[in-house]
Design an enzyme around this catalytic site. Structure first.
Site, PDB file in Angstrom:
ATOM      1  N   HIS A 179      -4.841   1.855   3.505  1.00 18.23           N
ATOM      2  CA  HIS A 179      -4.914   3.086   4.298  1.00 18.23           C
ATOM      3  C   HIS A 179      -6.181   3.880   3.946  1.00 18.23           C
ATOM      4  O   HIS A 179      -6.788   3.711   2.881  1.00 18.23           O
ATOM      5  CB  HIS A 179      -3.672   3.945   4.084  1.00 18.23           C
ATOM      6  N   THR A 186      -0.036   8.326  -5.959  1.00 16.01           N
ATOM      7  CA  THR A 186       0.740   8.647  -4.768  1.00 16.01           C
ATOM      8  C   THR A 186       1.628   7.479  -4.408  1.00 16.01           C
ATOM      9  O   THR A 186       1.173   6.477  -3.860  1.00 16.01           O
ATOM     10  CB  THR A 186      -0.193   8.959  -3.573  1.00 16.01           C
ATOM     11  N   GLY A 187       2.905   7.588  -4.715  1.00 16.49           N
ATOM     12  CA  GLY A 187       3.852   6.530  -4.404  1.00 16.49           C
ATOM     13  C   GLY A 187       4.684   6.885  -3.197  1.00 16.49           C
ATOM     14  O   GLY A 187       4.307   6.654  -2.058  1.00 16.49           O
ATOM     15  N   GLU A 205       3.997   1.466  -1.518  1.00 13.56           N
ATOM     16  CA  GLU A 205       3.258   1.628  -2.769  1.00 13.56           C
ATOM     17  C   GLU A 205       4.211   1.631  -3.961  1.00 13.56           C
ATOM     18  O   GLU A 205       5.409   1.882  -3.836  1.00 13.56           O
ATOM     19  CB  GLU A 205       2.451   2.937  -2.732  1.00 13.56           C
TER      20      GLU A 205
END
Length: 231
Positions: free
Chosen positions: A16, A28-29, A100
């Site tokens: 992304h 950032t999960g 993620e």
């Protein structure tokens, strides 16, 4: 050999575009964050140059697209495949298998902050923390990551196995995130999650995995690209 390689199914891994947290180095999960305006431009640029009829990533050669459910990946998918490059809904699967890494207690933290947190908890006395070896407290372990990625890779191999010599369209696209796509590449090669090799996939970037010798049992990474020959 060149013609045979051109027909071998490929897996395009698409990261992304930029987000505010990614720009600031924050893990950032599960947090849902949209692309920045610059992140949108990154993906638009990749789409313009690489996606389209007779381009590197030709929608006519696609069999399936797997997309992370996170909004930043969803936006990236739609930017890559809009307009004339759109793909049928039945060819798209949104799956947590390519979401993620779940960072658990480390969500939103920068790497230095994670090291400090772990030190305060009496961890890492013998060696520094590594996401690839240690995973995340309150989140996912490397073993859990490998399990879900292996499940997805098995699905992709089932799609591509009947078309190893170009019998039908069998390219696959995976739209996801920085850490998970690097592990995906390792597991594609049947390597452990903590394989000590550095990989870089920039926001909005696209990498390519495939096979040697048109053989589904010989997965490979394409370390260079040959653009399609046009008249």
């Amino acid at each position: 050999m060149a013609d045979a390689e051109a027909l071998t199914p490929r897996v395009f891994i698409a990261r992304h575009g930029e987000t505010e947290w990614a720009k600031n180095g924050r893990h950032t999960g599960k947090t849902d964050i949209e692309l920045t305006p610059y992140g949108i431009k990154q993906v638009h640029t990749s789409a313009k140059e690489l996606v389209g009829a007779k381009k590197l990533l030709d929608p006519a050669r696609l069999a399936h697209v797997f997309v992370s459910p996170r909004i930043r990946a969803q936006q990236t998918f739609h930017l890559l495949f809009e307009g004339a490059n759109s793909v049928p809904d039945e060819s798209v699967t949104v799956t947590e298998d390519i979401a993620e890494w779940d960072y658990g207690d480390y969500e939103g933290l920068k790497t230095a902050e994670i090291h400090a947190l772990r030190k305060s908890r009496g961890l890492d006395a013998e060696r520094p923390w590594s996401i690839w070896k240690d995973g995340s407290e309150g989140g996912e372990s490397p073993e859990q990551i490998a399990e879900r990625l292996d499940r997805l890779i098995a699905q992709i191999r089932d799609i591509q196995r009947p078309a190893m010599k170009g019998e039908k369209a069998a390219d696959v696209v995976v739209v996801a995130h920085g850490h998970i796509l690097r592990v995906f590449a390792k597991r594609w090669l049947n390597c452990p999650v903590d394989l000590p090799v550095d990989m870089v996939l920039p926001p909005g970037g696209i990498g390519i995995l495939s096979y040697k010798n048109n053989n589904v049992n010989e997965p490979a990474i394409q370390i260079g690209i040959a653009l399609p020959v046009t008249d």
